[in-house]
Enzyme design. Structure first.
Site, PDB file in Angstrom:
ATOM      1  N   LYS B 198       0.838  -1.203   0.000  1.00  0.00           N
ATOM      2  CA  LYS B 198       0.000   0.000   0.000  1.00  0.00           C
ATOM      3  C   LYS B 198       0.871   1.251   0.000  1.00  0.00           C
ATOM      4  CE  LYS B 198      -1.685   2.648   3.206  1.00  0.00           C
ATOM      5  NZ  LYS B 198      -1.752   4.011   2.640  1.00  0.00           N
ATOM      6  N   GLY B 250       7.350   4.419   8.115  1.00  0.00           N
ATOM      7  CA  GLY B 250       6.495   5.559   8.420  1.00  0.00           C
ATOM      8  C   GLY B 250       6.823   6.104   9.792  1.00  0.00           C
ATOM      9  N   SER B 251       5.831   6.700  10.429  1.00  0.00           N
ATOM     10  CA  SER B 251       6.089   7.359  11.703  1.00  0.00           C
ATOM     11  C   SER B 251       6.206   6.350  12.838  1.00  0.00           C
ATOM     12  CB  SER B 251       4.955   8.339  12.021  1.00  0.00           C
ATOM     13  OG  SER B 251       3.790   7.623  12.367  1.00  0.00           O
ATOM     14  N   THR B 252       6.924   6.756  13.898  1.00  0.00           N
ATOM     15  CA  THR B 252       7.065   5.893  15.065  1.00  0.00           C
ATOM     16  C   THR B 252       5.701   5.646  15.718  1.00  0.00           C
ATOM     17  OG1 THR B 252       9.365   6.475  15.473  1.00  0.00           O
ATOM     18  CG2 THR B 252       8.084   5.799  17.384  1.00  0.00           C
ATOM     19  N   GLU B 253       4.853   6.666  15.699  1.00  0.00           N
ATOM     20  CA  GLU B 253       3.534   6.516  16.309  1.00  0.00           C
ATOM     21  C   GLU B 253       2.743   5.388  15.641  1.00  0.00           C
ATOM     22  OE1 GLU B 253       1.155   9.986  15.843  1.00  0.00           O
ATOM     23  OE2 GLU B 253      -0.531   9.132  16.977  1.00  0.00           O
ATOM     24  N   GLY B 255       3.986   3.077  13.754  1.00  0.00           N
ATOM     25  CA  GLY B 255       4.763   1.848  13.932  1.00  0.00           C
ATOM     26  C   GLY B 255       4.439   1.159  15.249  1.00  0.00           C
ATOM     27  N   GLU B 272      10.493   0.537   9.911  1.00  0.00           N
ATOM     28  CA  GLU B 272      11.505   1.561   9.666  1.00  0.00           C
ATOM     29  C   GLU B 272      10.817   2.869   9.965  1.00  0.00           C
ATOM     30  OE1 GLU B 272      13.281   4.269   8.688  1.00  0.00           O
ATOM     31  OE2 GLU B 272      13.288   3.872   6.551  1.00  0.00           O
ATOM     32  N   CYS B 306      13.319  10.374   6.972  1.00  0.00           N
ATOM     33  CA  CYS B 306      13.311   9.839   8.338  1.00  0.00           C
ATOM     34  C   CYS B 306      14.696   9.933   8.965  1.00  0.00           C
ATOM     35  CB  CYS B 306      12.812   8.411   8.343  1.00  0.00           C
ATOM     36  SG  CYS B 306      13.553   7.420   7.055  1.00  0.00           S
ATOM     37  N   GLU B 403      10.282  14.420  15.906  1.00  0.00           N
ATOM     38  CA  GLU B 403      10.494  14.482  14.470  1.00  0.00           C
ATOM     39  C   GLU B 403       9.520  15.472  13.843  1.00  0.00           C
ATOM     40  OE1 GLU B 403       9.487  10.975  12.082  1.00  0.00           O
ATOM     41  OE2 GLU B 403      11.423  11.228  11.088  1.00  0.00           O
TER      42      GLU B 403
END
Lengths: 292, 500
Positions: B198, B250-253, B255, B272, B306, B403
């Site tokens: 996606k 994508g974002s840590t959130e 993730g 990642e 990132c 970030e």
């Protein structure tokens, strides 16, 4: 407290304590759990560690992290080999302890021997896995580019329910061979040999805090460890589905690495090899300039 | 005081001297349809709901095309196609043949590279110079690299043989659409897995052009499937019971949410995630080269990177000189039409992201940091942000720990090597870091101590398909690129040779 051998004199029994930061303190909570042999005779009042003990253990492990990872692979290997020597020398005691937890003499002897051999195996890996998993990468630009494994950091080890000595040794050895420090939760039903294993490590010049051992109730001690923000990884082997789900949800808090070991049995040489070390490593890639 | 007697040089004047004639890249090579459908089982198919969303050019705010929105039903269809292709075809395809498909894809990408670069710039807002010279060459190189691995996997992991994991569900971000797709697809396919991927909702178009290439390459239907949509589509994919592995960038959130959603399942995953990389400049660094590196570190791709060097750690003794040179260099940066070959900083990828960046600009000032921006003109239409510095930043400031994902650099100073290391590591992230010094031993000393997956010495934001990339700590787990990048896509079993 039965006198196993000597009929003429009263045996001096050991007080089983925790192993934290290179010392053997009692739990701060003052609580104990009765550990009995198969016949129900009291073997020891082991410590029932608390949440605070867990936190202390993580602090000790974090404190030891940098120094241990900075030791040379050769030095870590020497210390692991020394631990194997110590274990071999005390094999009688370990055999006795495992027997008291229900193993037959033959089973107990076999488990101790296999534990010694596993320590020797990983002693040898401490200065080799870097070459197996490290690479020099042929990048297109004018850089010397290389990747090396580095210790993940503080690792929580939840020892197996069975094989209280071999299971623990098999999980601890690759973690510390790779430069990590560990907080270990001993088998709930058979915690004694884990603490005695701590004495072996203590006598092997392993710096304080590199391995810390807790005894107590799993359901009470796993959550504060799995949700701890300063723990980098958690290794387990036989958490049930509910425990595993909880631990993995907790891991999301700081993205702990969760490693599930799946040995068909701890005695198999499948358990050996550098891959359990790799599980607890981070790969760092460095781009170093090359001059004109 | 003696210090005040020393005159600082007069500020440089850039007005007039830096007017470039426009050098726009033509959009002629890109033929866009009005509407793009999902790519499932080798075919373009409409979404079951009939829903669609526009893909907007962030430099013009105009819609380029509409894209079908995949629902859970469509995701299910794609996963079933991938499973069928895995079991029926791809797992039985000879490794060398798998490799040849990937070589073919790499070649087709090279052939259509100009078109893809222009489209990447139109749809995502990045400068054409970057999509042409960085993104597309790396995309092709990545497929080339992993193509060759397909029949060599027995040599990768000593004592082990590899088997594919199965069906991989992959979710990629909008900052490097094709490149992230290449990072995900190439190793997955080379190792014998099939894929449902996606793309991000703001950058679907180049991925759907890649679908055409995959068709042209005659890759067996179902081996690669693309489902377009937003967060719900991604959630449906990672939660789908029929996939064996999740790969997310994508974002840590997000993730962390994915990690939580996967708790208790047998699915493997790699993440990642975000970063807050320190670019550490020591007083013995080649200053002008380091200024260029800092500029590239934070303003490359509008800072939508990132691993961006979003914290500048300056040794105190050179801070004034360095900041003067940095500000001068920032004045020369051209913000504007991404299709212009002179443009340095393109459009912010979306309105939402521009709002996020602006939010952080307010937060930074409110927390007491001082804001410095270059004075360049901005186009009237589109989403733009001037290159930005935050000075007087404390380590506890949110602009120093979170970030931002935009062209915003937070500046801190240090005195000793140990302090620099401590500050560099003082964030939950650990994706990358930069070290600038003329001393090789210092590079190794500091590089060793940085808790980050990639260390750039006297350079920044360099990528190569042979070079593993990925994070420590909350920047994720797993590596992409090189031999280590195979590991997330294989099961290791003991080879007969490993028996003693």
């Amino acid at each position: 407290m039965k006198n196993a051998k000597d009929k003429d004199r009263l045996q001096v029994a050991k007080t089983y304590k925790l192993y934290l930061g290179g010392a053997f303190p009692r739990t701060e909570s003052g609580r104990t759990i009765k550990v009995t042999d198969a016949k129900g005779n009291l073997l020891a009042n082991a410590c029932r560690a608390s949440r605070k003990d867990c936190r202390e253990a993580v602090v000790a492990a974090r404190g030891a992290c940098r120094g241990w990872a900075a030791r040379s692979g050769y030095n870590r290997g020497q210390i692991l080999y020394r631990a194997a020597e110590m274990l071999e020398g005390r094999s009688e005691q370990f055999t006795e302890e495992l027997r008291s937890s229900g193993a037959t003499s033959a089973q107990a002897r076999r488990e101790v021997a296999a534990s010694v051999d596993r320590l020797v195996h990983y002693a040898g890996w401490a200065d080799k896995y870097q070459q197996v998993f490290g690479t020099v990468n042929p990048v297109a630009s004018s850089h010397f580019n290389f990747s090396l494994p580095e210790a993940t950091g503080v690792v929580v080890i939840i020892a197996s329910r069975d094989a209280p000595l071999l299971g623990l040794a098999s999980m601890v050895a690759p973690a510390i061979a790779g430069g990590n420090t560990a907080v270990c939760l001993a088998s709930e039903s058979f915690p004694l040999s884990a603490i005695t294993f701590g004495e072996v490590l203590h006598a092997s010049d392993l710096p304080g805090g590199v391995v810390n051992l807790l005894t107590g109730q799993r359901d009470e001690l796993i959550p504060p460890l799995s949700s701890h923000m300063d723990v980098n990884a958690l290794v387990h082997v036989d958490l049930d589905d509910k425990e595993r789900k909880q631990v993995e949800e907790d891991a999301a808090l700081n993205l702990k690495r969760i490693i599930r070991r799946k040995p068909s049995n701890w005695f198999s040489d499948e358990v050996d090899g550098p891959y359990p070390i790799l599980d607890l490593q981070e790969i760092k890639t460095t781009w170093h300039p090359i001059g004109q | 005081m003696a210090k005040s007697r020393k005159k600082s040089p007069p500020p440089l004047q850039f007005k007039g001297a830096w007017d470039y004639a426009p050098a726009p890249e033509s959009t002629d090579p890109v033929q866009l349809k009005d509407h793009y459908e999902l790519f499932i089982d080798g075919q373009f198919v409409p979404a079951s709901s009939g829903n669609a969303f526009p893909s907007v050019n962030p430099a013009t705010e105009k819609s380029l095309a509409t894209v079908s929105e995949a629902s859970a039903k469509d995701v299910n269809r794609a996963v079933r196609a991938a499973r069928k292709a895995y079991e029926g075809v791809w797992s039985k395809t000879k490794p060398a043949e798998r490799g040849k498909y990937l070589f073919r894809i790499a070649r087709l990408i090279q052939e259509r590279s100009r078109e893809l670069a222009i489209l990447e710039t139109m749809d995502g807002g990045k400068p054409i110079r970057e999509s042409r010279d960085v993104d597309l060459p790396l995309v092709a190189a990545h497929f080339f690299h992993y193509a060759g691995w397909a029949d060599k996997l027995d040599y990768a992991f000593p004592g082990k043989t590899t088997t594919p994991v199965g069906v991989a569900g992959q979710v990629i971000p909008w900052n490097f659409p094709l490149l992230m797709a290449a990072w995900k697809l190439a190793p997955a396919l080379a190792t014998g897995n099939t894929v449902v991927l996606k793309p991000a909702e703001t950058t679907s178009l180049s991925i759907l052009k890649l679908a055409e290439i995959i068709q042209d390459a005659d890759l067996p239907p179902g081996v690669v499937n693309f489902v377009t949509g937003a967060g719900d589509t991604g959630a449906a994919l990672v939660r789908h019971k029929g996939i064996d592995k999740v790969a997310f960038t994508g974002s840590t959130e997000v993730g962390k949410n994915i990690r939580k959603a996967l708790a208790g399942t047998e699915k493997r995953f790699t993440l990642e995630l975000g970063g807050k990389a320190a670019n550490v400049i020591f007083e013995d660094a080649p200053i002008d080269q380091a200024v260029e590196g800092v500029i590239n570190g934070i303003f490359f791709n509008q800072g939508h990177v990132c691993c961006a060097g979003s914290r500048l750690l300056l040794q105190e003794s050179i801070a004034d000189l360095f900041l003067r040179k940095l500000k001068d260099r920032m004045e020369t940066l051209i913000v504007g039409d991404p299709l212009d070959k002179n443009t340095d900083i393109g459009a912010i990828n979306s309105k939402e992201q521009l709002q996020t960046i602006k939010k952080y600009l307010r937060i930074g000032e409110k927390e007491g940091a001082s804001l410095h921006q270059s004075s360049c003109p901005l186009p009237t239409k589109g989403y733009w942000c001037r290159p930005t510095l935050f000075l007087d930043v404390a380590q506890s400031h949110r602009v120093a720990t979170e970030e931002i994902f935009g062209p915003v650099l937070s500046v801190l100073t240090f005195r000793t090597v140990d302090e620099a290391i401590q500050m560099a590591n003082n964030v939950p992230y650990g994706l990358s870091g930069g070290v600038w010094t003329d001393k090789g031993s210092k590079i190794f000393r500091v590089g060793n101590e940085l808790r980050a997956g990639v260390v750039w010495a006297n350079t920044f934001n360099k990528f190569d398909p042979t070079s593993p990339f990925g994070g420590y700590k909350e920047s994720g787990m797993g590596r992409e690129g090189g031999l280590h990048g195979l590991l997330p896509y294989v099961e290791l079993t003991r080879s007969a040779k490993g028996k003693r």
